[in-house]
Design an enzyme around this catalytic site. Sequence first.
Site, PDB file in Angstrom:
ATOM      1  N   SER A 104       0.857  -1.180   0.000  1.00  0.00           N
ATOM      2  CA  SER A 104       0.000   0.000   0.000  1.00  0.00           C
ATOM      3  C   SER A 104       0.893   1.229   0.000  1.00  0.00           C
ATOM      4  CB  SER A 104      -0.892   0.018   1.246  1.00  0.00           C
ATOM      5  OG  SER A 104      -1.559   1.257   1.377  1.00  0.00           O
TER       6      SER A 104
ATOM      7  N   TYR B 157      -1.486  -0.443  10.579  1.00  0.00           N
ATOM      8  CA  TYR B 157      -1.622  -0.771   9.153  1.00  0.00           C
ATOM      9  C   TYR B 157      -0.351  -0.396   8.393  1.00  0.00           C
ATOM     10  CZ  TYR B 157      -3.879  -0.968   4.545  1.00  0.00           C
ATOM     11  OH  TYR B 157      -4.225  -1.280   3.242  1.00  0.00           O
TER      12      TYR B 157
END
Length: 276
Positions: free
Chosen positions: A149, A162
Site C-alpha cells: 500500500s 496498518y
Amino acid sequence: MSRPKSLKLSQCAAAIVTGAGSGIGRSFALELARRGGTVLCVDINQERAAQTASQVDDLGGRGLAYTCDVGDEKQFAELATKADGLFGRATTVIVNNAGVGVGGRIGDVSLEDWRWCLSVNLWGVIHGCHEFAPRFRKLGYGGIINTASAAGFAAAPEMTTYNVTKSAVLSLSETLSAELSGTGVHVSALCPTIVPTNIINDSRFPNDRKTFAAKAMEKWAFTNSGEVARLTLDAMDRNQLYVLPQWDGRLMWRAKRAFPQLYARALGLGYRLAAD
C-alpha cells in the site's frame, strides 16, 4: 522447465489469489479469468470465495473456491500442498492480497488488534512467499504479487498498525525481487492509495476514522479495483517491482524520496493543524 515464450505470466495462469472474496482480490481473480486463467479464489469467508469463483467461470476461466485463514501457518501450508492437485498442473502465480484495516494512535490500538493485523497483512504474505518462492524457483518461472500500500511509505498518522504491516510487505517484496533476480520469477509490490473496497466495513478503526475513511473512498478514489488489477498484472508480466497505479501515490513516493526530512515535517505539521 521453461514457459512458452508466446505466453505472458498472466496469461493462462494457474493462479492463487488470497482475499479473493471482494475488492482488489476479486478484481485480480476476474482479470486473470479474462486472460484465460484457472483461479483458486482463497478467502476466509466461504460464501464470498464461492461467489468470486462463480464469476470467474462466467468469464470463461475456471474458478475454484478455497477457504483459508492466510495468517494460520498450518492452513496456508495445506493450501500450498493441495494447490497443484486442484489445478491439475503447477501453480504459476500467487497474488498475496488478503488484508485487513486497523487504525488509531499508538497506545490506543490494542495489542490484540496489532496481532490480528500483523497475522493477516504480514504473515499472510510471508506464508505465501515462503511456500511458493522455492516452488517457482524450481519450476523456472512464476509470478508473485504482494499487495502492499502507499501506506507503507506515506506514514499517515493514526494508521501506525496498518502502515507497519504494509511497509514490511514492501521490504519483503524488494528483498525477494533481488533474491529471485535472473530465475525467471517475477515479483511485484502493489502500492495503491484509495481504492473502493470492503476493507473499511471489515476494519477495526475508531468510529470517527471509519466514517472519514468511508467518505474518502467516495470522494478521493482516482481509480477502481478492476483497473488496479489490470495494471498490476501487466506490470508483473514486465517484471516491474513497484506498482503505483495512482498519481497521488506516485507524487508521495517521489516527494518522500527526494525530500525525506521535509516530507516528515510537512506530514507532522499537517496533522497538528488538522487536529486543532
